[in-house]
Design a protein around this motif. Structure first.
Motif, PDB file in Angstrom:
ATOM      1  N   GLY A 224      -3.208 -40.909 -15.512  1.00  9.35           N
ATOM      2  CA  GLY A 224      -3.863 -39.651 -15.878  1.00  9.35           C
ATOM      3  C   GLY A 224      -3.658 -38.627 -14.775  1.00  9.35           C
ATOM      4  N   ARG A 225      -3.733 -37.351 -15.165  1.00 10.17           N
ATOM      5  CA  ARG A 225      -3.531 -36.284 -14.180  1.00 10.17           C
ATOM      6  C   ARG A 225      -4.427 -35.106 -14.525  1.00 10.17           C
ATOM      7  NH1 ARG A 225      -0.730 -31.653 -13.195  1.00 10.17           N
ATOM      8  NH2 ARG A 225       0.289 -31.433 -11.167  1.00 10.17           N
ATOM      9  N   GLY A 226      -5.030 -34.512 -13.507  1.00  6.59           N
ATOM     10  CA  GLY A 226      -5.893 -33.349 -13.731  1.00  6.59           C
ATOM     11  C   GLY A 226      -5.644 -32.268 -12.700  1.00  6.59           C
ATOM     12  N   GLU A 227      -5.902 -31.043 -13.110  1.00  2.00           N
ATOM     13  CA  GLU A 227      -5.739 -29.894 -12.204  1.00  2.00           C
ATOM     14  C   GLU A 227      -6.990 -29.040 -12.232  1.00  2.00           C
ATOM     15  OE1 GLU A 227      -2.514 -27.086 -12.329  1.00  2.00           O
ATOM     16  OE2 GLU A 227      -1.013 -28.689 -12.297  1.00  2.00           O
TER      17      GLU A 227
ATOM     18  N   LEU B 183     -21.904 -40.664  -6.056  1.00  2.36           N
ATOM     19  CA  LEU B 183     -23.265 -40.520  -6.594  1.00  2.36           C
ATOM     20  C   LEU B 183     -23.275 -39.774  -7.930  1.00  2.36           C
ATOM     21  CD1 LEU B 183     -25.105 -39.541  -3.271  1.00  2.36           C
ATOM     22  CD2 LEU B 183     -25.204 -41.755  -4.474  1.00  2.36           C
ATOM     23  N   SER B 184     -22.144 -39.110  -8.229  1.00  2.39           N
ATOM     24  CA  SER B 184     -22.091 -38.308  -9.450  1.00  2.39           C
ATOM     25  C   SER B 184     -22.209 -39.195 -10.688  1.00  2.39           C
ATOM     26  CB  SER B 184     -20.763 -37.540  -9.482  1.00  2.39           C
ATOM     27  OG  SER B 184     -20.539 -37.041 -10.783  1.00  2.39           O
ATOM     28  N   ASP B 185     -23.019 -38.766 -11.639  1.00  2.00           N
ATOM     29  CA  ASP B 185     -23.133 -39.582 -12.856  1.00  2.00           C
ATOM     30  C   ASP B 185     -22.331 -38.983 -14.014  1.00  2.00           C
ATOM     31  OD1 ASP B 185     -24.715 -37.410 -13.191  1.00  2.00           O
ATOM     32  OD2 ASP B 185     -26.612 -38.510 -13.185  1.00  2.00           O
ATOM     33  N   SER B 186     -21.579 -37.936 -13.715  1.00  3.97           N
ATOM     34  CA  SER B 186     -20.803 -37.318 -14.808  1.00  3.97           C
ATOM     35  C   SER B 186     -19.362 -37.835 -14.866  1.00  3.97           C
ATOM     36  CB  SER B 186     -20.810 -35.793 -14.650  1.00  3.97           C
ATOM     37  OG  SER B 186     -20.159 -35.426 -13.454  1.00  3.97           O
ATOM     38  N   LEU B 187     -18.973 -38.645 -13.881  1.00  2.00           N
ATOM     39  CA  LEU B 187     -17.592 -39.163 -13.891  1.00  2.00           C
ATOM     40  C   LEU B 187     -17.544 -40.528 -14.572  1.00  2.00           C
ATOM     41  CD1 LEU B 187     -16.591 -38.296 -10.201  1.00  2.00           C
ATOM     42  CD2 LEU B 187     -15.703 -37.203 -12.271  1.00  2.00           C
ATOM     43  N   PRO B 188     -16.515 -40.777 -15.412  1.00  2.00           N
ATOM     44  CA  PRO B 188     -16.415 -42.058 -16.140  1.00  2.00           C
ATOM     45  C   PRO B 188     -15.821 -43.149 -15.243  1.00  2.00           C
ATOM     46  CG  PRO B 188     -14.588 -40.641 -16.735  1.00  2.00           C
ATOM     47  CD  PRO B 188     -15.386 -39.888 -15.731  1.00  2.00           C
ATOM     48  N   ILE B 189     -16.410 -43.320 -14.052  1.00  2.00           N
ATOM     49  CA  ILE B 189     -15.824 -44.192 -13.043  1.00  2.00           C
ATOM     50  C   ILE B 189     -16.842 -45.225 -12.574  1.00  2.00           C
ATOM     51  CG2 ILE B 189     -14.939 -44.273 -10.657  1.00  2.00           C
ATOM     52  CD1 ILE B 189     -13.650 -41.577 -11.128  1.00  2.00           C
ATOM     53  N   THR B 190     -16.379 -46.474 -12.435  1.00  2.00           N
ATOM     54  CA  THR B 190     -17.173 -47.479 -11.744  1.00  2.00           C
ATOM     55  C   THR B 190     -16.589 -47.602 -10.347  1.00  2.00           C
ATOM     56  OG1 THR B 190     -17.286 -48.640 -13.848  1.00  2.00           O
ATOM     57  CG2 THR B 190     -18.051 -49.849 -11.887  1.00  2.00           C
ATOM     58  N   TRP B 191     -17.275 -47.028  -9.387  1.00  2.00           N
ATOM     59  CA  TRP B 191     -16.713 -46.988  -8.036  1.00  2.00           C
ATOM     60  C   TRP B 191     -16.759 -48.360  -7.377  1.00  2.00           C
ATOM     61  CZ3 TRP B 191     -14.157 -42.761  -6.624  1.00  2.00           C
ATOM     62  CH2 TRP B 191     -14.477 -41.531  -7.218  1.00  2.00           C
TER      63      TRP B 191
ATOM     64  N   SER C   3     -13.764 -31.712 -10.912  1.00  2.00           N
ATOM     65  CA  SER C   3     -13.154 -31.262 -12.162  1.00  2.00           C
ATOM     66  C   SER C   3     -11.764 -31.867 -12.358  1.00  2.00           C
ATOM     67  CB  SER C   3     -13.107 -29.736 -12.145  1.00  2.00           C
ATOM     68  OG  SER C   3     -12.301 -29.256 -13.175  1.00  2.00           O
ATOM     69  N   ALA C   4     -10.982 -31.942 -11.265  1.00  2.00           N
ATOM     70  CA  ALA C   4      -9.643 -32.539 -11.360  1.00  2.00           C
ATOM     71  C   ALA C   4      -9.740 -34.027 -11.686  1.00  2.00           C
ATOM     72  CB  ALA C   4      -8.883 -32.317 -10.053  1.00  2.00           C
ATOM     73  N   ILE C   5     -10.719 -34.705 -11.080  1.00  2.00           N
ATOM     74  CA  ILE C   5     -10.910 -36.139 -11.368  1.00  2.00           C
ATOM     75  C   ILE C   5     -11.319 -36.335 -12.829  1.00  2.00           C
ATOM     76  CG2 ILE C   5     -12.286 -38.201 -10.844  1.00  2.00           C
ATOM     77  CD1 ILE C   5     -12.576 -37.198  -7.973  1.00  2.00           C
ATOM     78  N   THR C   6     -12.218 -35.483 -13.296  1.00  2.00           N
ATOM     79  CA  THR C   6     -12.703 -35.583 -14.682  1.00  2.00           C
ATOM     80  C   THR C   6     -11.528 -35.514 -15.663  1.00  2.00           C
ATOM     81  OG1 THR C   6     -14.777 -34.529 -14.057  1.00  2.00           O
ATOM     82  CG2 THR C   6     -14.239 -34.530 -16.402  1.00  2.00           C
TER      83      THR C   6
ATOM     84  N   VAL D 149      -5.059 -31.087  -7.378  1.00  2.80           N
ATOM     85  CA  VAL D 149      -4.440 -31.982  -8.362  1.00  2.80           C
ATOM     86  C   VAL D 149      -4.953 -33.398  -8.116  1.00  2.80           C
ATOM     87  CG1 VAL D 149      -2.264 -32.921  -9.275  1.00  2.80           C
ATOM     88  CG2 VAL D 149      -2.348 -30.558  -8.428  1.00  2.80           C
ATOM     89  N   CYS D 150      -5.283 -34.100  -9.184  1.00  2.00           N
ATOM     90  CA  CYS D 150      -5.715 -35.494  -9.060  1.00  2.00           C
ATOM     91  C   CYS D 150      -4.850 -36.374  -9.961  1.00  2.00           C
ATOM     92  CB  CYS D 150      -7.181 -35.627  -9.473  1.00  2.00           C
ATOM     93  SG  CYS D 150      -7.733 -37.350  -9.540  1.00  2.00           S
ATOM     94  N   VAL D 151      -4.386 -37.489  -9.428  1.00  2.00           N
ATOM     95  CA  VAL D 151      -3.724 -38.473 -10.298  1.00  2.00           C
ATOM     96  C   VAL D 151      -4.497 -39.792 -10.261  1.00  2.00           C
ATOM     97  CG1 VAL D 151      -1.405 -37.467 -10.050  1.00  2.00           C
ATOM     98  CG2 VAL D 151      -2.104 -39.326  -8.532  1.00  2.00           C
ATOM     99  N   LEU D 152      -4.554 -40.425 -11.422  1.00  2.00           N
ATOM    100  CA  LEU D 152      -5.115 -41.779 -11.542  1.00  2.00           C
ATOM    101  C   LEU D 152      -3.929 -42.722 -11.639  1.00  2.00           C
ATOM    102  CD1 LEU D 152      -7.646 -43.641 -12.117  1.00  2.00           C
ATOM    103  CD2 LEU D 152      -7.180 -43.232 -14.548  1.00  2.00           C
TER     104      LEU D 152
END
Lengths: 317, 317
Positions: free
Chosen positions: B27-30, B92-100, B50-53, B15-18
């Motif tokens: 946001g929440r993902g499973e 390093l992933s470029d598929s996540l909508p995140i600016t780390w 996948s949970a982060i996405t 489980v991921c929560v933003l």
């Protein structure tokens, strides 16, 4: 001359004795494991045939009139059927120097506890208290009635067996480490023995792939040693194990014999051989409360017991 | 706006929560399991990603300043290193909508007990008593010191967990069957539930290939039900389990807090949810002897706790 074969089909080795009608052993052979549930049917049969070959090597055309096979784990009708097919295949084998003269009534198939009882006592009436990796108490009275207590395996029973002693020791060491129970010298001994820098690493050892029930059971002597050295926690584990074995033995004795009977209980298995403290406590428990129960050490090996059971079928005819 | 990610990497699901800097979940993902010891590293990382996405799906270029991952079984430095490489790969992933925008001090890696504690309480100070398949008691005080008791797995500990309850029930049923212990309604219930014609057949069920710790643990509700119905043997098992959990909790409380502190203990895991009798007895034990200890039910999920721990790193900067 009537000759019979007694076979002990164990998880480590298979022993066969060739016996004449006075109970004299004329030949003996040893081979690999024959508990077919583990090694497979063809390997098991091969071990049995090899042990028979050795036992009969000095003879030609040996007339075998009876056979008893005691095989580990054989309890249910389906298991007995498997061993029956082994006997059929042995009779068809042309590599054995045997002239088979078996009849249905002279073929005995049983489990390892039965032949340990008869071999251990040298006769068919009494009780065997087996404490090896696991534990089982098995008895037989003069009318042929039998009673079993235990033998449920490491997860469901086997209190008093080496696996259970070891696991109890490990659990107690970790409870002490956690601060939840009395300190015990087991903590340091397990650490030393397993080469751990911290008891936390026990997890990596015990759950590692390939570690088996026997590997854990091999740690039981540490518990016995610390009990003998006076560690109260280890002593408590040994006493609890003895209590369970005493209780189980009493149940078997009471269900098969009358209070006035003299009943021999033979102790077999690695736990009794190695841990003299347990043997002493076990014996002491009966001296006081059940003086009719006599604890004895094994007189003969299980394969010899199988031979006696085979012989018994001839005298019954 | 500071945003953080809290991730609960469990053996069943991830489980991921933003979360924003006020602790609000945006946001929440499973996704599937991410205990890499079981599912492998690449599958674990895939579940986490996948949970982060899912948790960040409604956003673009989310600026994530802190992350906390609580992963089952992560205790030793080598485990932490594995999860650190996950964090590197996520960056390093470029598929996540995140600016780390992570710094070493804003990356928290811990085990599932830590995030269950913080999520369950909604803050970072107190104790969590986890009783699921296994059991572990974990605490943290206001100076950040932690103490763990238990968590040794089904063979070495876990008294109070569902596996241990079930095994104790099965062992007791067989002891009763053998005539070595008091009769119990567990005998009939296990027979019915598993469709056995005799309790002897338990051996075929429990030792069958593929039967796991979880399969055995799934029998625990039967023990709880029979205890509630008044079966003395089942009740004894439940009471013993509660005693172990109470003792372990007391050790954690005593080692982290002073006698005058008010300490919240949150109970999480299937055993507490399902077996109300155990929860009641557990609570009752503290009311009398440790009135400063307050037993509470979980306020938030573990992933939320991970989010709070990530947030905590920002306020510390």
């Amino acid at each position: 001359m009537s000759l019979v074969l007694g076979i002990d089909g164990g998880g480590t080795k298979t022993v066969c004795v060739l016996m004449n009608d006075t109970g004299q052993v004329l030949g003996r052979g040893e081979a690999g494991a024959s508990n077919y549930q583990s090694v497979g049917k063809s390997a098991a049969l091969c071990s049995i045939e090899s042990a028979i070959t050795q036992a009969t090597a000095s003879f030609q055309a040996v007339p075998v009139e009876a056979i008893c096979l005691g095989v580990a784990g054989v309890d249910r009708p389906a298991d007995i059927q498997v061993v029956e097919t082994f006997v059929q295949q042995l009779q068809l084998s042309d590599s054995l120097p045997i002239t088979w003269a078996l009849r249905p009534s002279t073929i005995v198939i049983g489990n390892d506890a039965l032949i340990a009882l008869v071999g251990g006592l040298g006769h068919c009436v009494g009780v065997v208290a087996i404490a090896g990796t696991g534990s089982i108490i098995f008895g037989r009275n003069s009318t042929g009635c039998t009673k079993r207590v235990g033998g449920w395996g490491h997860l469901l029973g086997d209190a008093g067996g080496a696996y259970h002693l070891a696991i109890s020791g490990l659990r107690s060491a970790l409870k002490a480490y956690d601060g939840c129970d009395a300190a015990t010298t087991l903590q340091e001994r397990f650490k030393q023995h397993l080469g751990l820098s911290s008891l936390e690493e026990l997890v990596n050892v015990i759950y590692q792939p390939g570690w088996s029930v026997k590997d854990i059971a091999a740690l039981a002597p540490i518990v016995a040693q610390e009990a003998t050295s006076g560690d109260a926690v280890a002593l408590g584990i040994i006493e609890e194990a003895v209590k369970e074995l005493v209780k189980a033995t009493q149940v078997v004795v009471d269900s098969l014999f009358s209070p006035s009977d003299i009943v021999e209980v033979v102790t077999t298995g690695s736990v009794w051989q190695g841990f003299s403290l347990m043997r002493e406590q076990f014996e002491a428990a009966f001296v006081t409360h059940k003086p009719g129960v006599k604890i004895v050490s094994p007189r003969y090996e299980p394969a010899y017991g199988a031979g006696l059971l085979a012989l018994e079928t001839l005298s019954n005819c």
